[in-house]
Design an enzyme around this catalytic site. Sequence first.
Site, mmCIF file in Angstrom:
data_model
loop_
_atom_site.group_PDB
_atom_site.id
_atom_site.type_symbol
_atom_site.label_atom_id
_atom_site.label_comp_id
_atom_site.label_asym_id
_atom_site.label_seq_id
_atom_site.Cartn_x
_atom_site.Cartn_y
_atom_site.Cartn_z
ATOM 1 N N LYS A 168 0.686 -1.231 -0.123
ATOM 2 C CA LYS A 168 -0.025 0.131 0.055
ATOM 3 C C LYS A 168 0.733 1.121 -0.196
ATOM 4 O O LYS A 168 1.822 1.493 0.822
ATOM 5 C CB LYS A 168 -0.817 0.357 1.042
ATOM 6 C CG LYS A 168 -1.974 1.386 1.163
ATOM 7 C CD LYS A 168 -2.932 1.018 2.333
ATOM 8 C CE LYS A 168 -2.564 1.662 3.885
ATOM 9 N NZ LYS A 168 -2.495 3.214 3.835
ATOM 10 N N ASP A 213 -3.553 4.264 -2.159
ATOM 11 C CA ASP A 213 -4.324 4.826 -0.816
ATOM 12 C C ASP A 213 -4.047 6.143 -0.547
ATOM 13 O O ASP A 213 -3.924 6.981 0.178
ATOM 14 C CB ASP A 213 -3.937 4.474 0.589
ATOM 15 C CG ASP A 213 -4.866 4.769 2.159
ATOM 16 O OD1 ASP A 213 -5.663 5.333 2.001
ATOM 17 O OD2 ASP A 213 -4.199 4.684 2.925
ATOM 18 N N LYS A 223 -7.654 8.135 -0.980
ATOM 19 C CA LYS A 223 -8.474 8.692 -0.480
ATOM 20 C C LYS A 223 -9.296 9.538 -1.169
ATOM 21 O O LYS A 223 -9.659 10.525 -0.708
ATOM 22 C CB LYS A 223 -8.424 8.984 0.733
ATOM 23 C CG LYS A 223 -8.442 7.278 1.432
ATOM 24 C CD LYS A 223 -8.447 8.400 3.027
ATOM 25 C CE LYS A 223 -8.367 7.118 3.883
ATOM 26 N NZ LYS A 223 -6.340 6.641 3.997
ATOM 27 N N HIS A 282 -11.826 12.219 -2.609
ATOM 28 C CA HIS A 282 -12.494 13.141 -2.601
ATOM 29 C C HIS A 282 -12.824 14.334 -3.282
ATOM 30 O O HIS A 282 -12.096 15.234 -2.730
ATOM 31 C CB HIS A 282 -12.675 12.979 -1.220
ATOM 32 C CG HIS A 282 -13.781 13.388 -0.906
ATOM 33 N ND1 HIS A 282 -14.274 14.078 0.892
ATOM 34 C CD2 HIS A 282 -15.527 14.229 -1.025
ATOM 35 C CE1 HIS A 282 -15.623 14.496 0.889
ATOM 36 N NE2 HIS A 282 -16.131 14.642 0.017
ATOM 37 N N ASP A 283 -13.451 14.427 -4.250
ATOM 38 C CA ASP A 283 -14.093 15.619 -4.966
ATOM 39 C C ASP A 283 -15.080 15.723 -6.017
ATOM 40 O O ASP A 283 -15.968 14.903 -5.671
ATOM 41 C CB ASP A 283 -12.587 16.276 -5.843
ATOM 42 C CG ASP A 283 -11.918 17.723 -5.985
ATOM 43 O OD1 ASP A 283 -13.123 18.250 -6.707
ATOM 44 O OD2 ASP A 283 -10.826 17.384 -6.295
ATOM 45 N N ILE A 284 -15.339 16.620 -6.948
ATOM 46 C CA ILE A 284 -16.425 15.986 -7.914
ATOM 47 C C ILE A 284 -16.434 15.062 -8.903
ATOM 48 O O ILE A 284 -15.059 14.501 -8.864
ATOM 49 C CB ILE A 284 -16.690 17.534 -8.497
ATOM 50 C CG1 ILE A 284 -15.213 18.016 -9.655
ATOM 51 C CG2 ILE A 284 -16.879 19.503 -7.798
ATOM 52 C CD1 ILE A 284 -15.425 18.964 -10.722
ATOM 53 N N PRO A 285 -17.315 14.460 -9.202
ATOM 54 C CA PRO A 285 -17.548 13.105 -10.071
ATOM 55 C C PRO A 285 -16.389 13.130 -10.915
ATOM 56 O O PRO A 285 -15.780 12.529 -11.302
ATOM 57 C CB PRO A 285 -19.008 12.789 -10.559
ATOM 58 C CG PRO A 285 -19.651 13.852 -8.572
ATOM 59 C CD PRO A 285 -18.644 14.704 -8.801
ATOM 60 N N ASN A 286 -16.597 14.055 -11.182
ATOM 61 C CA ASN A 286 -15.495 14.389 -13.375
ATOM 62 C C ASN A 286 -14.095 14.337 -12.744
ATOM 63 O O ASN A 286 -12.944 13.785 -13.194
ATOM 64 C CB ASN A 286 -16.174 15.070 -13.862
ATOM 65 C CG ASN A 286 -15.330 15.904 -14.988
ATOM 66 O OD1 ASN A 286 -15.044 14.870 -15.586
ATOM 67 N ND2 ASN A 286 -14.126 16.509 -15.430
ATOM 68 N N THR A 337 -11.150 6.280 10.804
ATOM 69 C CA THR A 337 -11.758 5.191 12.194
ATOM 70 C C THR A 337 -10.746 6.960 13.343
ATOM 71 O O THR A 337 -10.950 6.334 14.634
ATOM 72 C CB THR A 337 -10.426 4.599 12.198
ATOM 73 O OG1 THR A 337 -9.634 4.241 12.118
ATOM 74 C CG2 THR A 337 -11.199 3.203 12.027
ATOM 75 N N ARG A 353 -2.693 -6.867 14.690
ATOM 76 C CA ARG A 353 -1.424 -6.909 14.830
ATOM 77 C C ARG A 353 -1.543 -8.715 15.862
ATOM 78 O O ARG A 353 -2.350 -9.667 16.104
ATOM 79 C CB ARG A 353 -1.648 -6.253 16.407
ATOM 80 C CG ARG A 353 -1.014 -4.805 16.211
ATOM 81 C CD ARG A 353 -0.255 -4.779 15.816
ATOM 82 N NE ARG A 353 0.545 -3.038 15.888
ATOM 83 C CZ ARG A 353 0.627 -2.382 14.789
ATOM 84 N NH1 ARG A 353 -0.376 -3.099 13.477
ATOM 85 N NH2 ARG A 353 0.014 -0.568 14.116
ATOM 86 N N GLY A 379 1.394 -2.906 8.414
ATOM 87 C CA GLY A 379 2.404 -1.918 8.365
ATOM 88 C C GLY A 379 3.359 -2.316 9.674
ATOM 89 O O GLY A 379 3.939 -3.507 8.869
ATOM 90 N N ARG A 380 3.215 -1.304 10.782
ATOM 91 C CA ARG A 380 4.444 -1.477 11.907
ATOM 92 C C ARG A 380 5.319 -2.643 12.097
ATOM 93 O O ARG A 380 5.938 -3.351 11.967
ATOM 94 C CB ARG A 380 4.136 -0.628 12.695
ATOM 95 C CG ARG A 380 4.758 0.405 12.113
ATOM 96 C CD ARG A 380 4.045 1.712 13.286
ATOM 97 N NE ARG A 380 2.833 2.085 13.163
ATOM 98 C CZ ARG A 380 1.688 1.997 13.735
ATOM 99 N NH1 ARG A 380 2.183 3.888 14.528
ATOM 100 N NH2 ARG A 380 0.119 2.404 13.639
HETATM 101 O O1 C5P Z 1 1.636 0.176 11.213
HETATM 102 P P1 C5P Z 1 0.338 -0.447 11.390
HETATM 103 O O2 C5P Z 1 0.201 -1.503 10.963
HETATM 104 O O3 C5P Z 1 -0.527 0.470 12.024
HETATM 105 O O4 C5P Z 1 -0.684 0.357 9.877
HETATM 106 C C1 C5P Z 1 -1.658 0.094 9.773
HETATM 107 C C2 C5P Z 1 -1.990 1.080 8.126
HETATM 108 O O5 C5P Z 1 -3.309 1.398 7.748
HETATM 109 C C3 C5P Z 1 -1.243 2.998 7.638
HETATM 110 O O6 C5P Z 1 -0.735 2.824 6.696
HETATM 111 C C4 C5P Z 1 -2.776 3.640 7.897
HETATM 112 O O7 C5P Z 1 -2.701 4.629 7.803
HETATM 113 C C5 C5P Z 1 -3.668 2.354 7.564
HETATM 114 N N1 C5P Z 1 -4.848 2.880 8.259
HETATM 115 C C6 C5P Z 1 -5.739 3.044 9.877
HETATM 116 N N2 C5P Z 1 -6.693 2.328 9.717
HETATM 117 C C7 C5P Z 1 -8.012 3.155 9.463
HETATM 118 C C8 C5P Z 1 -7.157 3.500 7.607
HETATM 119 C C9 C5P Z 1 -6.081 2.835 7.129
HETATM 120 O O8 C5P Z 1 -4.364 1.738 10.331
HETATM 121 N N3 C5P Z 1 -8.972 3.456 9.486
#
Ligand code: C5P
Length: 246
Positions: A40, A67, A69, A71-75, A128, A189, A218-219
Site C-alpha cells: 500500500k 491509498d 482516498k 474526494h472531489d467532484i465526480p468528474n 477511525t 496485530r 504496517g509496522r
Molecule cells: O503500522 P500499522 O499496521 O498500524 O499500519 C496500518 C496502516 O493502515 C497505515 O498505513 C494506516 O494509515 C492505515 N489505516 C489504519 N486505520 C484506518 C485506515 C487506514 O490504520 N482506519
Amino acid sequence: MLTHTEEENRKRIIVALDFATEKEVLRLLDQLDPDNCRVKIGKELFTSCGPALVKKVGKRGFDIFLDLKFHDIPNTVAGAVRAAALELGVWMVNVHASGGRAMLKAAAGALSGIDSRQPHIIGVTVLTSLNDRDLSELGVQDTSREQVVRLARLCRDANLGGVVCSAGEVATLRKEMPGEFLLVTPGIRRPGDARGDQKRVMGPAEAIAAGADYLVVGRPITRAEDPQASLAEFLSAISGNPPNPY
Ligand code: C5P
C-alpha cells in the site's frame, strides 16, 4: 471478477509502505516477495516520491493499493481513478464514500468501455480517528457504526468493489454484505506486537475468520528486524482460514 485462487490466498496481506523516502521503501522491498504480499502506498510516500516511485514498485512485480482516498467532484475523481489505472497500473484505489452517490458511481464507471486491467475501487467510510462527538460536530447525528453501515451500503449500491473497514466493523459488514464485496482491514496485530497508535486491534486469523478479504499490516512487518520472517508469520497465521469463497 475476483476469484480467490491459491495466489489470492497467499496475497491477502497488504504491507503498508509508510515511509518518507524511496531508499527506505526499496530496502524493505528487497526483503519481500511480490508472490507473497501486496503493498500500500499512501499520502506521505506519494507526496514525497510521486508517481515515479509507484511505477518503480510496480515494475518490481508488486500489486499496489494506492491509498489516496480521492474526494472531489465526480468528474475529477473519475479522472484520478483513470490515471491511477492507466498511468500507474495500480491493483486497488480508494475514494471517500462521503463524496456521495454521483461521485462513487463516477469512480466505479471511470474505466467502463476502456480496455485495461480494472483496479478494485473501494470506499473509505468513517475515518477511525473520528468518534461519535466528532461526527455530531460535522452534522451526523447517527453513531459512527450506523454511519459506517450506511456508507458501505452506498458504496455497494454505486458498484464499488468494497470498503476499507476497521477490525471491529468486519463482522457486522460481512453480515450486511455477503459475497463478493471486499473488506480491507487495517489495525492487525499478533499478540506480542506493539500496538503503536492503533486503539482497537485484532489478530490476523480472527480478522479473516470475521470476514476480511485483505489485511493491511504496517509496522509489525515494516519495522521488524526481519520483515520477511514477520510476513511469513502473518501468512502462516491465516493459512488455515479459507478465503471468502466468492
Ligand atoms: O503500522 P500499522 O499496521 O498500524 O499500519 C496500518 C496502516 O493502515 C497505515 O498505513 C494506516 O494509515 C492505515 N489505516 C489504519 N486505520 C484506518 C485506515 C487506514 O490504520 N482506519
